[in-house]
Design a protein around this motif. Structure first.
Motif, short mmCIF file in Angstrom:
data_model
loop_
_atom_site.label_atom_id
_atom_site.label_comp_id
_atom_site.label_asym_id
_atom_site.label_seq_id
_atom_site.Cartn_x
_atom_site.Cartn_y
_atom_site.Cartn_z
N GLN A 172 -3.02 3.98 9.59
CA GLN A 172 -4.35 4.07 8.98
C GLN A 172 -4.55 5.39 8.24
O GLN A 172 -5.28 5.45 7.25
CB GLN A 172 -5.43 3.92 10.05
CG GLN A 172 -5.49 2.55 10.69
CD GLN A 172 -6.42 2.52 11.88
OE1 GLN A 172 -6.54 3.49 12.63
NE2 GLN A 172 -7.09 1.39 12.08
N GLY A 173 -3.88 6.43 8.74
CA GLY A 173 -4.06 7.76 8.15
C GLY A 173 -2.98 8.16 7.18
O GLY A 173 -2.80 9.35 6.90
N THR A 174 -2.23 7.21 6.63
CA THR A 174 -1.17 7.52 5.66
C THR A 174 -1.73 8.32 4.49
O THR A 174 -2.73 7.94 3.88
CB THR A 174 -0.53 6.23 5.12
OG1 THR A 174 0.04 5.50 6.22
CG2 THR A 174 0.56 6.54 4.11
N ALA A 175 -1.11 9.45 4.22
CA ALA A 175 -1.59 10.34 3.15
C ALA A 175 -1.65 9.63 1.81
O ALA A 175 -0.71 8.91 1.43
CB ALA A 175 -0.68 11.56 3.05
N ASP A 176 -2.77 9.80 1.11
CA ASP A 176 -3.00 9.25 -0.23
C ASP A 176 -3.11 7.72 -0.28
O ASP A 176 -3.13 7.13 -1.37
CB ASP A 176 -1.90 9.69 -1.21
CG ASP A 176 -1.81 11.20 -1.33
OD1 ASP A 176 -2.87 11.86 -1.34
OD2 ASP A 176 -0.68 11.74 -1.39
N ALA A 177 -3.19 7.08 0.87
CA ALA A 177 -3.33 5.62 0.90
C ALA A 177 -4.72 5.22 0.42
O ALA A 177 -5.71 5.91 0.66
CB ALA A 177 -3.09 5.10 2.31
N LYS A 178 -4.80 4.08 -0.25
CA LYS A 178 -6.08 3.56 -0.73
C LYS A 178 -6.25 2.12 -0.26
O LYS A 178 -5.28 1.43 0.03
CB LYS A 178 -6.14 3.63 -2.26
CG LYS A 178 -6.07 5.06 -2.82
CD LYS A 178 -6.14 5.05 -4.35
CE LYS A 178 -6.08 6.46 -4.90
NZ LYS A 178 -6.16 6.46 -6.39
N ASN A 179 -7.50 1.70 -0.25
CA ASN A 179 -7.83 0.33 0.15
C ASN A 179 -7.27 -0.03 1.54
O ASN A 179 -6.70 -1.10 1.74
CB ASN A 179 -7.31 -0.68 -0.88
CG ASN A 179 -7.86 -0.43 -2.28
OD1 ASN A 179 -9.04 -0.14 -2.44
ND2 ASN A 179 -7.00 -0.53 -3.28
#
Length: 255
Positions: A166-173
């Motif tokens: 859920q906290g992956t860097a730069d992830a969107k949507n």
């Protein structure tokens, strides 16, 4: 896991050095068992100490016996990671896989942690190319005194894995949803991530089955005009392969 043995009552103290002759003669006429119990001392204070010691020892034994023990871990080993996903699934979700047998991840203890990765680029000519990547990761925990049961330790890893996705860097949507009927608990996470100048779409499914955690990461993108897979596609691929991986854990432990 070590469990303390119940304490045993202390032996009666040896007779005090100064004993009246009359008491000695009286005790001499009493059976040996009674002598040990009632004639071991001429001092009332010593009797109280003996009683207190025996009581404390007995109490300690009860406490040791009552100490809760950890339930043994359900699963004792892990499957071979690269054999946990069937060839049909690899053909479907990673077409033109570079190595259909998969690439084994490095591990110092294959019965506690194991992983395998597949990736492939399917060239569609003028329609572009589709890149797909699949990773399956296993972690198994034994019940350990001072740390907790295997299930409890796996529960913590499950939560860390979900939070990490859920906290992956730069992830969107980023979207999270429970997956029913899979292991003891399962969560799916999908998100978009731009890297190497391409828009990747990820589907991650994390499952806890007893003392083992299975995490599947399925993602892909399109090159030269091809579209990236939809969120539904990556979640479907991650869920289907996660089911196979969980089944492989059970099979490995039934052999």
């Amino acid at each position: 896991m070590h469990r303390s043995a119940p304490a045993t009552p202390e032996k009666a103290h040896a007779p005090a050095p100064r004993i009246r002759l009359a008491r000695v003669l009286a005790c001499a006429a009493v059976p040996v068992m009674l002598v040990a119990a009632g004639c071991s001392s001429d001092s009332g204070g010593d009797k109280k100490k003996d009683s207190a010691s025996a009581s404390a020892s007995s109490s300690g034994g009860k406490q040791a016996s009552a100490s809760p023990s950890l339930a043994p871990a359900k699963f004792k080993k892990l499957p071979e990671a690269c054999q946990s996903i069937g060839e049909k699934s690899i053909d479907k979700y990673v077409p033109k896989a570079k190595t259909k047998a998969g690439e084994v991840g490095k591990t110092s203890d294959p019965q506690s942690q194991a992983s395998c990765t597949w990736n492939g680029l399917d060239d569609k000519g003028v329609d572009g190319s589709n890149y797909r990547w699949l990773d399956v990761d296993f972690k198994r925990y034994d019940s350990t005194a001072g740390l907790g049961s295997g299930d409890a330790l796996a529960q913590k890893q499950f939560e860390r894995a979900v939070s990490g996705a859920q906290g992956t860097a730069d992830a969107k949507n980023v979207k999270t949803s429970p997956v029913s009927g899979l292991g003891d608990q399962a969560t799916a996470i999908t998100f978009d991530l731009k890297k190497t100048d391409a828009d990747f779409r990820y589907g991650v499914v994390v499952v806890r089955t007893a003392n083992t955690v299975v995490a599947v990461d399925y993602n892909g993108t399109g090159y030269q005009g091809a579209d990236a897979p939809s969120a539904g596609d990556v979640q479907d691929g991650a869920t289907t392969t996660a089911k196979e991986a969980v089944a492989a854990v059970a099979t490995a432990n039934n052999k």
